[in-house]
Design an enzyme around this catalytic site. Structure first.
Site, PDB file in Angstrom:
ATOM      1  N   THR A  12      47.145   2.504 -60.428  1.00 51.42           N
ATOM      2  CA  THR A  12      45.920   1.699 -60.363  1.00 51.42           C
ATOM      3  C   THR A  12      44.653   2.544 -60.339  1.00 51.42           C
ATOM      4  OG1 THR A  12      47.061  -0.071 -59.211  1.00 51.42           O
ATOM      5  CG2 THR A  12      44.694   0.028 -58.894  1.00 51.42           C
ATOM      6  N   ASP A  54      52.118   2.730 -65.098  1.00 53.97           N
ATOM      7  CA  ASP A  54      52.235   2.029 -63.828  1.00 53.97           C
ATOM      8  C   ASP A  54      53.474   2.633 -63.150  1.00 53.97           C
ATOM      9  OD1 ASP A  54      51.557  -1.142 -62.712  1.00 53.97           O
ATOM     10  OD2 ASP A  54      53.337  -0.099 -61.976  1.00 53.97           O
ATOM     11  N   SER A  55      53.380   2.936 -61.873  1.00 57.42           N
ATOM     12  CA  SER A  55      54.486   3.689 -61.254  1.00 57.42           C
ATOM     13  C   SER A  55      55.761   2.868 -61.119  1.00 57.42           C
ATOM     14  CB  SER A  55      54.073   4.287 -59.913  1.00 57.42           C
ATOM     15  OG  SER A  55      54.091   3.313 -58.901  1.00 57.42           O
ATOM     16  N   THR A  86      50.861   3.560 -56.412  1.00 61.53           N
ATOM     17  CA  THR A  86      51.359   3.470 -55.034  1.00 61.53           C
ATOM     18  C   THR A  86      52.747   2.830 -54.951  1.00 61.53           C
ATOM     19  OG1 THR A  86      50.214   1.358 -54.741  1.00 61.53           O
ATOM     20  CG2 THR A  86      49.051   3.342 -54.024  1.00 61.53           C
ATOM     21  N   ASP A  87      53.116   2.024 -55.959  1.00 63.73           N
ATOM     22  CA  ASP A  87      54.360   1.251 -55.843  1.00 63.73           C
ATOM     23  C   ASP A  87      55.591   2.123 -55.616  1.00 63.73           C
ATOM     24  OD1 ASP A  87      52.950  -1.078 -56.136  1.00 63.73           O
ATOM     25  OD2 ASP A  87      53.490  -1.417 -58.225  1.00 63.73           O
ATOM     26  N   TYR A 277      78.081   0.060 -32.762  1.00 62.96           N
ATOM     27  CA  TYR A 277      78.719  -1.253 -32.952  1.00 62.96           C
ATOM     28  C   TYR A 277      79.984  -1.127 -33.799  1.00 62.96           C
ATOM     29  CZ  TYR A 277      74.192  -3.096 -31.398  1.00 62.96           C
ATOM     30  OH  TYR A 277      73.066  -3.375 -30.690  1.00 62.96           O
TER      31      TYR A 277
HETATM   32  N1  ASP Z   1      51.244  -1.015 -59.833  1.00 65.07           N
HETATM   33  C1  ASP Z   1      50.481   0.145 -59.419  1.00 65.07           C
HETATM   34  C2  ASP Z   1      51.333   1.367 -59.581  1.00 65.07           C
HETATM   35  O1  ASP Z   1      52.128   1.656 -58.738  1.00 65.07           O
HETATM   36  C3  ASP Z   1      50.008  -0.012 -58.015  1.00 65.07           C
HETATM   37  C4  ASP Z   1      49.100   1.097 -57.530  1.00 65.07           C
HETATM   38  O2  ASP Z   1      48.888   2.107 -58.142  1.00 65.07           O
HETATM   39  O3  ASP Z   1      48.536   0.910 -56.427  1.00 65.07           O
HETATM   40  O4  ASP Z   1      51.228   2.043 -60.573  1.00 65.07           O
END
Ligand code: ASP
Length: 329
Positions: A12, A54-55, A86-87, A277
């Protein structure tokens, strides 16, 4: 002046077309020079367009290519900044931390929630902070976001649209970039800087949920080289026979097929304890490994990396359960 390599992969941060249009990758370096001209006062830069995606389009093979690129170029620089969406930034940061053992320079990943071309963008400060961390911060793979510096293999994305997009639930920040900047020493790498960029992508991340039918998985397992089970809490999953949905058979089938299985947790803080567990005990009986306090994305990447570097199952296990880049306690 110190030299910084700035590698753009996309995200982004460099996109154009905010509502009502859709965000798409756009030309980045021209914009960078227009919007943050003062960067050139901090360091001498070399800008490299690695990709512009786009990531969510990231793939394990692209992590390898990025690690190779960093390994080849870093000797000419004092540090690197990698801009990234960020993704999937947490996955790439974890992958680089495993692929570049013995790293002796800062490699700082950053991105933004709002494009750099927008007035209220967080890209500007994130980029300036990332460069500052690449000049003064710890010599390891880190993530710089919203005035914090985190260990790369410890982060997860926690917000879609607020500026504090990341946290590091089981490890304290390695830096705070407020009015003053403060950095920790960071990971003390053992051994020389190396490239270990191989990766085995055939690993599945299975989220356990009420209603999960193990029958759905029996034809999937033979296609896999590794499995990470994102279990409940301390490493729990159904083992009761009552509903026909015990997952114990999945562990047994994987064991029979020689597929290594790691158990991570859906809970973000603290870690897996398979001794607590019945389900954990069953997983252990079928040879499963604990991901301890690793994030499940980090456990996935580490298993992909380990499978590509260790043929011997015992050696892979030793690698997975050891702390090799500060990723687990
Ligand atoms: N869809 C974007 C990406 O990961 C989101 C971002 O960069 O914040 O490329």
């Amino acid at each position: 002046m110190k030299r910084i390599l700035l590698i753009h992969t996309g995200g982004t941060l460099g996109m154009a077309g905010l509502r009502p249009r859709v965000l798409k990758p756009a030309a980045f370096f021209k914009l960078l020079k227009e919007r943050i001209p003062e960067l050139s006062g901090l360091a001498s830069f070399e800008l490299e367009l690695f990709s512009n995606i786009d990531s969510s389009e990231m793939q394990p093979e692209i992590w390898s290519a990025l690690a190779k690129r960093l390994y080849a170029r870093l000797k000419h620089f004092d540090g690197a900044v990698v801009t990234h969406g960020t993704d999937t930034l947490a996955y790439t940061a974890a992958a680089l931390s495993f692929m570049l053992p013995g790293l002796d320079k800062p490699v700082v990943l950053t991105g933004a929630q709002r494009p750099l071309r927008e007035v209220r963008s967080d890209a500007r400060l994130n980029l300036i902070d990332a460069v500052t961390a690449a000049l003064q911060g710890p010599q390891e793979v880190t993530v710089c976001f919203d005035s914090r510096l985190y260990r790369g293999n410890r982060v997860r994305k926690v917000s879609v649209s607020e500026y504090d997009a990341f946290d590091s639930p089981n490890f304290p920040p390695l830096g705070v970039l407020g009015v003053e900047t403060r950095f920790e020493k960071g990971w003390h790498a053992k051994g020389p800087f190396k490239l270990k960029a191989e990766i085995e992508p055939a690993v599945f991340l299975l989220k356990v949920f009420p209603g999960l039918n193990p029958e759905w998985l029996s034809s999937l397992l033979p296609k896999l080289k590794g499995l990470v089970v994102e279990a409940h809490g301390a490493g729990n999953f159904p083992v009761s026979k009552k509903w026909g949905r015990s997952l114990e058979g999945v562990f047994a089938q994987a064991y029979q097929l020689g597929i290594p299985v790691a158990v991570a947790s859906q809970a973000h803080r603290n870690g897996v304890d398979l001794s607590l567990y019945e389900a954990g005990q069953a997983a252990l009986a079928h040879g499963a490994m604990s991901a301890a306090d690793m994030t499940s994305s980090c456990a996935l990447v580490k298993l992909m990396h380990g499978l590509a570097h260790f043929e011997n199952p015992a050696a892979l296990r030793r690698y997975f359960v050891a702390n090799s880049a500060g990723e687990r306690g």
